[in-house]
Design an enzyme around this catalytic site. Structure first.
Site: not given
Length: 495
Positions: A327, A481
């Site tokens: 990302e 996460d």
């Protein structure tokens, strides 16, 4: 007596013959015996070997990680939630009667062939990816095959739900989750998680998690490391339908921290939808009161225009972001930042390059300049071998604990353990690196006995810690996460 004498004689003749034919035999026998017996450490003998670096780092984390002086009491999380079906990627594709070919990336999957090519492409890179499957009926057939595949497992899914689940493991924290929550997901969620009635729906959204192991091969492609490929046909999350409900719930819930995720899901809905919906999202996010920090969790995307719009419109109005190496690279490629010409990372991402891109994001879209109206002051970057927490000075505290806690949970959770087991992990991070890829740059060293290296570039502080990489990871889904959630738990906002 004479029988014993004869036997002894034959034994002596036999040993003599063996010694004559193999003079090294006695030495080998003695070595075998000495290695087989328990080792006795004579008093005054040599000192025992020092502990391995993995053990030194794990022990040091225990000392370094301390709670912030002011903890979060309430955290609101939204807006993507689903049920994950986790299955062997190669096994499922074989069950679908697909044959391995060459890999090729697809921004949106339209067929089983597209799925196969994209899976092989990312398996060969050992990289995580997430794609939208456009054909609902074909996806449902694939989902049924996944659910029936031997060993398939069902878990809480979606970045928001996974972050909420991780945060809810802290008994002193009240967590609100907004997102499309169906009956199966509701059953899987921690009892401490509060779900507004408006978020409940009759059916669940399912995501298929195609996992592969390090070294696993299909056709000519071999995975350099364990990872997963995610696919879904998820309109509720794709259109971020729960966003308005989420923000309207904040006034009554009165959180100390807001965690937002799911923007990546809109990418598969097409440009017309994401352009319109992203503007609405910016307006809604801007309504959150200023004294409540907002963390944005990013995920895999392929549309550079869309990522650039998030960079320009969303990042300046949030306080913190979490992302991985894929990302980060796509972010700089989309926005024309440093090292944008790099097509992919070659092995472990170079710390200097990572540092350059992180600084660029904060300088261009954050609050490095005191005159800037942007809110972004924190980035939590994670990759397999190390993590970096970057903050603008004066806005965050307890960074050493936060980055170390994120690395520790990565080491434990990948091995499906509650705590780090040093026999099951290995150190892969570089112990020497540079603070930048270009001049001026500083050569830095990781000290295993105090494994958070700190450096500054202007008024921006960098905190790096190695990750003890699980040798045989059992589950990679939701690791990012969990890292972000744990890092936030140990962070303190100085607003």
């Amino acid at each position: 007596m004479w029988m014993k004498a004869v036997l002894v004689g034959f034994l002596a003749l036999g040993m003599g013959y063996l010694f004559h034919t193999d003079p090294e035999l006695p030495t080998r026998v003695l070595n075998y015996v000495s290695e087989s017996l328990p080792q006795m450490q004579p008093s005054g003998g040599p000192e025992p070997l020092p502990p391995a670096l993995e053990e030194v780092i794990a022990r040091a984390w225990q000392t370094l990680i301390t709670a912030p002086s002011r903890r979060w009491r309430k955290v609101a999380v939204g807006v993507n939630a689903c049920v994950d079906v986790v299955v062997s990627g190669v096994g499922l594709l074989q069950a679908l009667a697909l044959e391995p070919t060459s890999g090729r990336d697809h921004e949106v999957l339209h067929s089983k062939e597209d799925l196969k090519e994209a899976f092989i492409h990312y398996l060969g890179k050992g990289a995580a990816a997430e794609r939208f499957f456009s054909d609902k009926e074909v996806f449902q057939r694939i989902a049924r095959a996944a659910a029936e595949y031997p060993g398939a497992q069902v878990y809480v899914g979606g970045n928001a739900a996974l972050i909420a689940q991780k945060l809810a493991s802290n008994p002193h924290l009240v967590v609100l989750l907004c997102g499309p929550v169906g009956p199966k997901l509701h059953e899987l969620l921690d009892e401490q998680i509060v779900v507004p009635p408006e978020s409940l729906q009759e059916t669940d959204e399912y995501h298929l998690i195609l996992e592969y192991k390090s070294g696993e091969q299909w056709g000519s492609s071999r995975a350099p490391q364990a990872n997963r490929f995610i696919l879904s046909h998820d309109v509720s999350n794709g259109e971020m339908k729960a966003l308005e409900t989420f923000v309207s719930s904040l006034e009554e819930f009165n959180p100390d921290l807001v965690v937002l995720s799911g923007l990546h899901m809109m990418e598969g809905m097409g440009r017309d939808l994401w352009e319109k919906r992203l503007k609405e999202a910016v307006d809604v996010i801007s309504d959150v009161r200023n004294e409540v920090p907002i963390h944005l969790e990013l995920a895999s995307m392929t549309d550079r225009d869309y990522m650039n719009q998030i960079l320009l419109e969303v990042m300046p109005i949030v306080n913190s972001i979490g992302l991985n190496e894929q990302e980060l690279l796509f972010l700089t490629q989309s926005g024309g930042g440093p090292h944008a010409d790099l097509t992919s990372w070659d092995g472990i991402p170079d710390v200097g390059r990572v540092s350059d891109i992180l600084l660029w994001v904060l300088e261009r879209h954050g609050r490095v300049d005191l005159e800037s109206e942007a809110d972004l002051t924190r980035i939590h970057f994670h990759t397999l071998a190390y993590h970096v927490l970057v903050t603008v000075d004066g806005h965050w505290a307890n960074q050493v604990s936060a980055v170390a806690a994120g690395a520790r949970v990565a080491s434990a959770q990948a091995c499906a353990l509650q705590m780090v087991d040093v026999s099951k992990v290995v150190l892969k991070a570089p112990l020497h690196f540079y603070s930048s890829f270009t001049e001026p740059r500083e050569r830095l060293t990781v000290d295993p006995s105090s494994p958070v290296t700190v450096w500054r570039r202007g008024n921006v502080s960098f905190h790096l810690t190695p990750v003890l990489v699980c040798k045989q990871p059992l589950r990679t889904v939701g690791l990012g996460d969990a890292i972000s959630a744990e890092g936030l738990l140990f962070s303190e906002a100085l607003l």
